[in-house]
Design an enzyme around this catalytic site. Sequence first.
Site, PDB file in Angstrom:
ATOM      1  N   ASN A 148     -77.724 105.850  -9.108  1.00  4.82           N
ATOM      2  CA  ASN A 148     -76.837 106.563  -8.191  1.00  4.82           C
ATOM      3  C   ASN A 148     -77.665 107.107  -7.033  1.00  4.82           C
ATOM      4  O   ASN A 148     -78.893 107.034  -7.038  1.00  4.82           O
ATOM      5  CB  ASN A 148     -76.055 107.676  -8.897  1.00  4.82           C
ATOM      6  CG  ASN A 148     -76.975 108.681  -9.566  1.00  4.82           C
ATOM      7  OD1 ASN A 148     -77.915 109.191  -8.958  1.00  4.82           O
ATOM      8  ND2 ASN A 148     -76.724 108.974 -10.843  1.00  4.82           N
ATOM      9  N   GLY A 188     -74.185 105.286 -18.109  1.00  2.00           N
ATOM     10  CA  GLY A 188     -74.179 103.828 -18.156  1.00  2.00           C
ATOM     11  C   GLY A 188     -75.567 103.233 -18.245  1.00  2.00           C
ATOM     12  O   GLY A 188     -76.445 103.720 -18.959  1.00  2.00           O
ATOM     13  N   ASP A 236     -77.896 103.240 -16.018  1.00  2.00           N
ATOM     14  CA  ASP A 236     -78.869 104.195 -15.490  1.00  2.00           C
ATOM     15  C   ASP A 236     -79.390 105.119 -16.592  1.00  2.00           C
ATOM     16  O   ASP A 236     -80.606 105.270 -16.796  1.00  2.00           O
ATOM     17  CB  ASP A 236     -78.204 105.009 -14.373  1.00  2.00           C
ATOM     18  CG  ASP A 236     -79.197 105.787 -13.518  1.00  2.00           C
ATOM     19  OD1 ASP A 236     -80.404 105.554 -13.650  1.00  2.00           O
ATOM     20  OD2 ASP A 236     -78.738 106.619 -12.721  1.00  2.00           O
ATOM     21  N   SER A 238     -72.357  97.745 -10.318  1.00  2.26           N
ATOM     22  CA  SER A 238     -71.068  98.361  -9.960  1.00  2.26           C
ATOM     23  C   SER A 238     -69.909  97.950 -10.852  1.00  2.26           C
ATOM     24  O   SER A 238     -68.781  98.399 -10.638  1.00  2.26           O
ATOM     25  CB  SER A 238     -70.701  98.086  -8.492  1.00  2.26           C
ATOM     26  OG  SER A 238     -71.557  98.788  -7.620  1.00  2.26           O
TER      27      SER A 238
END
Length: 304
Positions: free
Chosen positions: A24, A32, A34, A118
């Site tokens: 982000n 998620g 990340d 995404s």
Amino acid sequence: MTTLVAVHGDITTEATDAIVNAANNAMRGGGGVDGAIHRAGGPEILRDCIARFPNGLATGDAGWTTAGALPARWVVHTVGPNFGAGQRDRGILESCYRRSLEVADEVGARRVSFPLISAGIYAWPRRAAITTAIDAIAGARAAVDEVRLVARDESAHREIASALVMTTSVRILQGVRELHRRGFHRLRVSPGLAPSGLYHRIVLTDAADPDGAIHYTSGAETEFAGGTVDAMSAPHDVAALILRALPRLVATHDAPEYVAWFAGLLAAVEPEHALPVSFADYFDAGAGWEIGWGSGLRYPAPPR
């Protein structure tokens, strides 16, 4: 030439040169993919993020950090557009892949593993996320040897693998457009479905030589015209295969209406690789060609 493959697995266990993190803007970890990468890699990744990205990272951009305890050597972080928040510019999503591969080249990575950027909490429709990933990676022409699209979900993996196979049809159609642009206006295309409905077929013909034709079926996967066409093939390479297989085809520049029609067809096909159908069992082509079997979206029949 870079190869592109679909992998069913966990990106945090990829023993490769670089894995890509769907980060982000703050670059301080998140949920998620990340969160999973930060947890598996340990605090060293976060410390490097703070040091290297004190002001965060812009959407569509990329940068690298250590991989900490991960089996990879580097983590390439990129920030994808948030579809759910209204960030729906495909070009920004393409930039994530392009910039990630540029960064991979900068650090000397030869093998890179991507998640579907995404497509998780940022809610990008999966089909569009997959086709954008494939086209952006193919268009980047990076120096890396292998790119892996890694999906933990089995259904996502199957969809990626299927899309890679069906992209050969798209690349063939793009090769036709390339030849049209060079003046080979008599090259004609007839795409459709096998009677089983399982395979996409394309017949290429020279309008001035009806005895000459090239037949492709997706059942042959990447085999086309005596060569190989896959997701990473460039239009000029596909064009060369077509010219070799249709030796009587010449540049005539005499059918601009057909060329314009075909360019419009590809504009409808390319965003999500919705393959065109002009023939199939129980299919009436009188209403035009269908863009994506079963979609109901019709494109006008070609000019005579």
